[in-house]
Design an enzyme around this catalytic site. Structure first.
Site, mmCIF file in Angstrom:
data_model
loop_
_atom_site.group_PDB
_atom_site.id
_atom_site.type_symbol
_atom_site.label_atom_id
_atom_site.label_comp_id
_atom_site.label_asym_id
_atom_site.label_seq_id
_atom_site.Cartn_x
_atom_site.Cartn_y
_atom_site.Cartn_z
ATOM 1 N N SER A 116 0.787 -1.235 0.000
ATOM 2 C CA SER A 116 0.000 0.000 0.000
ATOM 3 C C SER A 116 0.817 1.282 0.000
ATOM 4 O O SER A 116 0.300 2.332 -0.380
ATOM 5 C CB SER A 116 -0.956 0.005 1.198
ATOM 6 O OG SER A 116 -0.234 -0.047 2.414
ATOM 7 N N HIS B 125 -5.464 -4.186 -1.426
ATOM 8 C CA HIS B 125 -5.306 -3.157 -2.471
ATOM 9 C C HIS B 125 -5.272 -3.756 -3.878
ATOM 10 O O HIS B 125 -5.096 -3.023 -4.853
ATOM 11 C CB HIS B 125 -4.043 -2.337 -2.220
ATOM 12 C CG HIS B 125 -4.181 -1.352 -1.102
ATOM 13 N ND1 HIS B 125 -4.683 -0.086 -1.285
ATOM 14 C CD2 HIS B 125 -3.901 -1.458 0.226
ATOM 15 C CE1 HIS B 125 -4.697 0.555 -0.128
ATOM 16 N NE2 HIS B 125 -4.225 -0.260 0.804
ATOM 17 N N LYS C 65 -12.334 -0.814 0.082
ATOM 18 C CA LYS C 65 -11.497 -0.010 -0.814
ATOM 19 C C LYS C 65 -12.160 0.040 -2.194
ATOM 20 O O LYS C 65 -13.080 0.814 -2.410
ATOM 21 C CB LYS C 65 -10.076 -0.565 -0.830
ATOM 22 C CG LYS C 65 -9.394 -0.407 0.543
ATOM 23 C CD LYS C 65 -7.988 -0.906 0.541
ATOM 24 C CE LYS C 65 -7.280 -0.598 1.856
ATOM 25 N NZ LYS C 65 -7.844 -1.284 3.034
#
Length: 396
Positions: A186, A214, A244
């Site tokens: 990240s 991610h 996310k």
């Protein structure tokens, strides 16, 4: 009356953080977290959200969330193992398994909870875990909670991983050995060498665990890093978040049916924390449906990512070696990094500074997260501000 010792500890340490430029002021967003946000009445181009695909404000997700509140209420009412498992949770988990290419899946209240639950649910004090040195804090905490021996290997260094795996196996000390890695890291945006990791895992019979927080919704046509490399049948545990790219809240672990059955009876956040709300579950299912139907949002995200990266690089900024939309502008010293971020804010761009201990000392950066919801005009405006502040700080 509060403890004098506690007050002394807090006052001294808070002041120390502020002096070193390591104290993080928390901002309050007024309204939705979209490509443009409002703070203290000021509108800013938002480059700090993990809302990769813009789904957090998508009208289609809002609609199903409202419907779920009407049909199922605002809360699940219990933990999953009593009567907090709603038909909506089962539908979501079936959808996740289909999306990830696994036999089954289990959902949790957050991605952090996933790592606390799954690692400690599978590993114990008689085991060892080979962990990439740049793994996320939730992986580190999950490993600690398991009480397994933690063996760190150099970041994405397959030679080091192989040597440490060989040593751990040959020592004969451990019942099971796991190798665990982020799919996408990240802070720098680089992608794990999953083919290399799987090769070593097969050689030494290691359990494979990929935290794809991610990567899910970003790589592999949305299905994540494991799908990106075509390794769905080679990775034992695929963990991901629903907060996310999916745009809502929660997390999941996907794998074979036995693994999921085990986690349902042995992972503590599943057993002892109330289930995710009906609205959130319905919105997550809708988001995954959208990703399985079309890659339009991913295409737009990657287009915007390339545009911002190219622009920053052309201006002369150090953006590292990111292979994903995560775009760090590496500034260096902590206080300078925070001051740079503050000047961006003053000029209408919200891009938060990331400093030690989140990243190593001296590698402070402003992390930019271009999304599918940004327009070219927004990105052009952000680049113009970066140019102005970069020259002001003699960085470019």
């Amino acid at each position: 009356m509060t403890s004098k010792k506690l007050n002394q500890f807090l006052n001294e340490n808070l002041e120390d953080l502020k002096e070193k430029g390591l104290y993080n002021d928390i901002d309050t967003v007024e309204g939705a977290n979209g490509p443009v946000i409002k703070l203290d009445g000021k509108e800013l181009i938002n480059l700090s959200s993990n809302n990769y695909l813009g789904l957090a404000t998508d009208e289609r997700l809002k609609e199903v969330a409202v419907e779920a509140v009407q049909s199922h209420g605002v809360g699940a009412g219990a933990v999953r193992t009593i009567n907090g498992t709603l038909d909506l949770h089962i539908e979501l988990e079936k959808k996740i398994a289909e999306f990830k290419g696994t036999e089954a899946a289990i959902s949790y209240q957050s991605g952090f909870n996933c790592n606390m639950a799954a690692i400690s649910g599978v590993m114990d004090k008689n085991d060892a875990i080979l962990s990439d040195e740049l793994n996320h804090a939730s992986i580190i905490d999950g490993c600690r909670l398991s009480r397994a021996k933690i063996i760190r290997f150099n970041h994405s260094d397959m030679n080091d991983l192989r040597a440490k795996a060989k040593e751990a196996v040959e020592s004969g000390q451990y019942n099971k050995i796991m190798v665990i890695t982020d799919g996408v890291f990240s802070m720098d945006g680089d992608v794990a060498d999953l083919p290399g990791i799987v090769e070593i895992a097969e050689e030494f019979d290691l359990i494979t665990y990929v935290d794809d927080a991610h990567g899910s919704g970003v790589l592999g046509k949305g299905a994540g890093t494991v799908k990106h490399f075509g390794l769905q049948d080679k990775v034992d545990l695929q963990m991901g978040t629903l907060s996310k790219a999916i745009g809502v809240i929660g997390g999941y672990v996907a794998g074979n049916q036995n693994l999921i059955d085990w986690l349902k009876v042995r992972s503590r956040p599943f057993l002892f924390s109330t289930a995710v709300t009906p609205a959130d579950v319905a919105a997550c299912t809708k988001a995954i449906d959208l990703l399985m139907e079309s890659t339009d949002l991913q295409n737009k995200m990657w287009e915007n990512s390339k545009y911002l990266k190219d622009g920053l690089k052309k201006l002369g900024f150090d953006i590292g070696n990111s292979e994903t939309p995560i775009t760090p502008c590496i500034i260096g010293e902590e206080k300078t990094t925070q001051q740079f971020s503050k000047r961006l804010y003053e000029e209408g761009v919200y891009a938060k500074s990331i400093v030690f201990p989140t990243v190593p000392r001296g590698t402070g950066r402003v992390r930019n997260m271009p999304t599918a919801a940004h327009t070219k005009e927004m990105l052009d405006q952000a680049l113009a501000v970066y140019e102005k502040i970069g020259k002001e700080f003699n960085i470019i």
